[in-house]
Motif scaffolding. Structure first.
Motif, PDB file in Angstrom:
ATOM      1  N   GLU A 182      13.965   0.196   6.215  1.00 39.61           N
ATOM      2  CA  GLU A 182      14.763  -0.731   5.395  1.00 39.61           C
ATOM      3  C   GLU A 182      15.513   0.104   4.366  1.00 39.61           C
ATOM      4  O   GLU A 182      14.869   0.763   3.544  1.00 39.61           O
ATOM      5  CB  GLU A 182      13.861  -1.756   4.685  1.00 39.61           C
ATOM      6  CG  GLU A 182      13.143  -2.695   5.661  1.00 39.61           C
ATOM      7  CD  GLU A 182      12.115  -3.605   4.980  1.00 39.61           C
ATOM      8  OE1 GLU A 182      12.051  -3.639   3.742  1.00 39.61           O
ATOM      9  OE2 GLU A 182      11.351  -4.259   5.733  1.00 39.61           O
ATOM     10  N   ASN A 183      16.845   0.071   4.391  1.00 44.44           N
ATOM     11  CA  ASN A 183      17.663   0.885   3.486  1.00 44.44           C
ATOM     12  C   ASN A 183      17.211   2.338   3.479  1.00 44.44           C
ATOM     13  O   ASN A 183      17.034   2.948   2.422  1.00 44.44           O
ATOM     14  CB  ASN A 183      17.597   0.341   2.047  1.00 44.44           C
ATOM     15  CG  ASN A 183      18.052  -1.092   1.985  1.00 44.44           C
ATOM     16  OD1 ASN A 183      19.013  -1.465   2.667  1.00 44.44           O
ATOM     17  ND2 ASN A 183      17.352  -1.906   1.220  1.00 44.44           N
ATOM     18  N   ASN A 184      16.969   2.857   4.667  1.00 39.80           N
ATOM     19  CA  ASN A 184      16.565   4.252   4.819  1.00 39.80           C
ATOM     20  C   ASN A 184      15.175   4.588   4.266  1.00 39.80           C
ATOM     21  O   ASN A 184      14.832   5.757   4.105  1.00 39.80           O
ATOM     22  CB  ASN A 184      17.600   5.185   4.211  1.00 39.80           C
ATOM     23  CG  ASN A 184      18.169   6.082   5.287  1.00 39.80           C
ATOM     24  OD1 ASN A 184      17.919   5.847   6.482  1.00 39.80           O
ATOM     25  ND2 ASN A 184      18.884   7.114   4.880  1.00 39.80           N
ATOM     26  N   GLU A 185      14.399   3.552   3.959  1.00 42.34           N
ATOM     27  CA  GLU A 185      13.009   3.794   3.538  1.00 42.34           C
ATOM     28  C   GLU A 185      12.079   3.254   4.621  1.00 42.34           C
ATOM     29  O   GLU A 185      12.392   2.249   5.260  1.00 42.34           O
ATOM     30  CB  GLU A 185      12.715   3.055   2.233  1.00 42.34           C
ATOM     31  CG  GLU A 185      13.397   3.681   1.034  1.00 42.34           C
ATOM     32  CD  GLU A 185      12.935   3.024  -0.259  1.00 42.34           C
ATOM     33  OE1 GLU A 185      12.680   3.760  -1.213  1.00 42.34           O
ATOM     34  OE2 GLU A 185      12.831   1.786  -0.300  1.00 42.34           O
TER      35      GLU A 185
END
Ligand code: ATR
Length: 276
Positions: free
Chosen positions: A92-95
């Motif tokens: 999610e959002n690069n996390e």
């Protein structure tokens, strides 16, 4: 090009998740792929970094990594954090964010397959290991407040109840007490490994005192009908095996990854046919 998904575990060769998810991708015409990754405990930190670096969009986590992966992720959802175990990771959002869909999958299966009215059931969980914890915490999180537990090692059940962060009322019973008082319960949840192939004649508890009409769920699906389910049926109980929990934990992960709803019957058939 589609996205990359997978499952990490040790062992992993017999996982049915790749079969189930790849078929669901194909049936929705999604160009994604799901792979089994054999990751040993010493490689777990590198494997998680690799998932992130390579742009893997999501993955499942199975034995023995469900607990040890927590500090390696960027964020943990509150229920997964309470359970202390993650079985689904979503980018999610690069996390990399950790979730636990085991207990929620169990509840969804129960509601779909048995039309459970959970708030009015008298529930007894047999076992106090990792699976019991995911199911107990998810049930309490879902609003079921009265759940008793019995376990061979009662201290483990006491610990499980005491560490639950959501309000709950539970009695911990010795196995003999549970057997004696089985008639008081309307829903029995078997979470131990007892009765699994190859030990199919074993049962964790005698169901001699069960009331007809009680529902008994076993989280095992190999064999499809464990000894406890056979014996409970003979006493007039209704039963479910663990296939529903497996399918719905996967469906919840699939929905988080793709935003789409997979065809549950199709998932169930492909897994059941494979198990033969
Ligand atoms: P999981 O994470 O799959 O739930 P676990 O943490 O090893 O696995 O828990 C296994 C559960 O099965 C526990 O409730 C365990 O009872 P104890 O806490 O007393 O060990 C139960 N179990 C396993 N083998 C058992 C046996 N031979 N007799 C009774 N209970 C057993």
């Amino acid at each position: 090009m589609g996205n990359l998904y997978g499952v990490i575990g040790d062992p992993i060769a017999h996982s049915l998740s790749p079969l189930m998810h790849n078929d669901a991708f194909r049936s929705l015409q999604l160009d994604h792929n799901y792979y089994p990754f054999h990751v040993t405990p010493s490689h777990l930190p590198d494997a998680v970094k690799g998932m992130k670096a390579l742009g893997v969009n999501g993955f499942n986590v199975t034995i023995p990594h469900k607990v040890t992966i927590l500090p390696l992720l960027d964020k943990i959802d509150s229920l997964a954090n309470a359970i202390g175990a993650v079985n689904t990771v979503v980018r999610e959002n690069n996390e990399l964010v950790g979730y636990n869909s085991d207990g929620l999958g169990f509840i969804r299966a129960l509601k779909e397959e048995w039309k459970a009215d959970l708030e009015n059931e008298k529930v007894l969980i047999i076992g106090a290991g990792g699976a019991a914890k995911a199911i107990y915490y998810s049930l309490v999180y879902d609003g079921v407040q009265t759940i008793d537990i019995c376990n061979r090692t009662p201290e483990r059940a006491v610990q499980l109840v005491q560490s639950c962060p959501y309000p709950s009322q539970s009695n911990v019973l010795l196995m003999e007490e549970a057997e004696e008082n089985l008639g008081e319960y309307t829903l029995l949840i078997q979470t131990t490994s007892i009765g699994m192939i190859p030990n199919i004649t074993d049962s964790p508890i005698s169901v001699q005192n069960i009331k007809p009409g009680t529902h008994v769920v076993d989280i095992i699906y190999n064999p499809f009908e464990t000894m406890i389910l056979k014996e409970a049926k003979q006493k007039g109980a209704t039963t479910s095996n663990g296939l529903g929990m497996f399918i719905y934990q996967g469906a919840i992960a699939f929905e988080k990854w793709t935003g789409q709803t997979p065809n549950i019957n199709r998932m169930k058939n492909i897994v059941a046919n494979h198990l033969g």
